[in-house]
Design an enzyme around this catalytic site. Structure first.
Site, PDB file in Angstrom:
ATOM      1  N   ASP A   1     -80.761  -5.698   0.337  1.00 24.82           N
ATOM      2  CA  ASP A   1     -80.098  -6.976   0.589  1.00 24.82           C
ATOM      3  C   ASP A   1     -80.876  -7.856   1.564  1.00 24.82           C
ATOM      4  O   ASP A   1     -81.787  -7.380   2.243  1.00 24.82           O
ATOM      5  CB  ASP A   1     -78.693  -6.726   1.172  1.00 24.82           C
TER       6      ASP A   1
ATOM      7  N   ARG B   1     -74.150   0.365   4.737  1.00 30.48           N
ATOM      8  CA  ARG B   1     -73.586  -0.497   5.781  1.00 30.48           C
ATOM      9  C   ARG B   1     -72.070  -0.344   5.885  1.00 30.48           C
ATOM     10  O   ARG B   1     -71.501  -0.470   6.979  1.00 30.48           O
ATOM     11  CB  ARG B   1     -73.988  -1.943   5.525  1.00 30.48           C
TER      12      ARG B   1
ATOM     13  N   ARG C   1     -82.748  -2.307  -5.136  1.00 26.70           N
ATOM     14  CA  ARG C   1     -82.540  -3.542  -4.391  1.00 26.70           C
ATOM     15  C   ARG C   1     -82.380  -3.260  -2.910  1.00 26.70           C
ATOM     16  O   ARG C   1     -81.845  -2.238  -2.521  1.00 26.70           O
ATOM     17  CB  ARG C   1     -81.219  -4.182  -4.815  1.00 26.70           C
TER      18      ARG C   1
END
Lengths: 245, 245
Positions: free
Chosen positions: B52, B196, B50
């Protein structure tokens, strides 16, 4: 009265060009509003020249006059950048003689046109995608012909109000860089739409649609109808403006 | 049945991440629709992982299975690119063994996080702007500490369904490049939001808010609340994925 030069860069995607106009957001309008708010006096800005809708500037100069001298220009740059949207950035502000003029004192401008030769998701707004074959040597041969002419009516938008269509070309060349093709052109002045019309016509040379002889004839015809289709705006960048010291 | 790997890149700005979800446009959905249309059979794609909302990929791998063998993959790449929007580009498609899996066969992933240290109108969607002082040496000292740990619960999104929070870090370093600061991190796997959260915590080290000792304690606490705020998505790029040959 104090006159200042301001050097900035902007991504033109969201704007209807540099120049203020009714019912459309222009770079000039955003700058005048922000300068007036931050400096607390009504500020009018005079730009080095127009750029069309969607055209970008890596280097742009404007001048403005204020009643109160600016004492801390670095601080002002910082504040203005916080107020301005993401796609406009001020690099520098400095005091100039009152005779200096962002447009009339400029002695040359340089533009670059970027062609992506492979699809690049990060360059859709900042280049023109062309994946077909282009004969870059032929395009450079044709570009060199531009040095021998002064009147570029063939590459000018019709019905403009300029007095003369004469320009002095200082530089005109294609360069292959990794997955892009870059055209650089430097002249004392440019007519409206001129760079995009020249690039479009040079692409016709690269595709083999137009010969070198045809290219000369197009310039000599002084007829906009003779030249090739203009390339789209998103590949065009104003990259430099020179002034006499 | 034939299995293919497809290598692509995308600008994540317009998408709600990689993964298909109701009422939001995802990269996966756009690819499945386009592949199904062009190949004239219903195609499901399995991605390497994935990303985001707003996160980009310079290099992404997916696999898909088809009933009919693909004979001209270069032609297919060309057609798909014409069908796909400007912000998704396919680079390559090739046949693999049926045991190869875009996600499970991947042995490492590499991410980069880009920080602009000066406002840049052309990087608003592809970097995080931070103009304050950062002690890059301290940030690198802290980054090297990551090699000594395996459990990164402190940098993971809460309530995810993964069985273990263990990751092997192969690379973690900051590099100053002209007007940007780039963090590269390579690991066998990443937890959700991990890069992040690590970057946000390393920025706190660079700002002097968090000491090297604090940074160790944050990792050892295995408590997401202890780490710094995650940096925004637009600076994050997936740049590489490795597979065992």
């Amino acid at each position: 009265m104090f006159r200042y030069f301001l050097q900035l860069s902007y991504k033109g995607t969201r704007y209807f060009g540099w120049q203020i106009q009714p019912n459309a957001v222009s770079v000039q309008e955003v700058l005048e509003k922000t300068l007036s708010t931050v400096l607390r006096e009504s500020v009018a800005v005079v730009g080095a020249g127009r750029t069309d809708t969607g055209v970008h500037a890596l280097f742009y100069i404007l001048h403005f006059d204020v009643l109160n001298e600016i004492t801390e220009s670095e601080k002002l740059v910082f504040h203005l950048n916080r107020f301005l949207p993401d796609d406009i950035a001020i690099n520098k502000i400095w005091k100039v003689e009152n005779e200096m003029h962002a447009r009339f004192s400029a002695v040359s401008r340089t533009y670059k046109y970027f062609i992506s030769t492979e699809k690049n998701p990060f360059k859709a707004e900042t280049s023109f995608l062309y994946t077909g074959f282009l004969d870059v040597d032929k395009m450079n041969e044709a570009a060199r012909i531009l040095f021998y002419y002064n009147d570029f009516t063939s590459f000018s938008k019709l019905h403009t109000d300029v007095k003369t269509n004469n320009c002095k070309i200082y530089e005109a060349a294609w360069k292959q860089e990794d997955k892009q093709l870059v055209f650089s052109i430097k002249a004392d002045r440019f007519l409206r739409n001129m760079v995009r019309a020249i690039v479009g016509t040079l692409l016709d040379v690269g595709k083999g649609k137009t010969t070198i002889e045809d290219f000369k004839k197009i310039i000599e015809s002084k007829d906009r109808g003779a030249a090739g289709t203009s390339v789209p705006p998103q590949g065009l960048f104003l990259v430099d403006i020179e002034y006499n010291a």
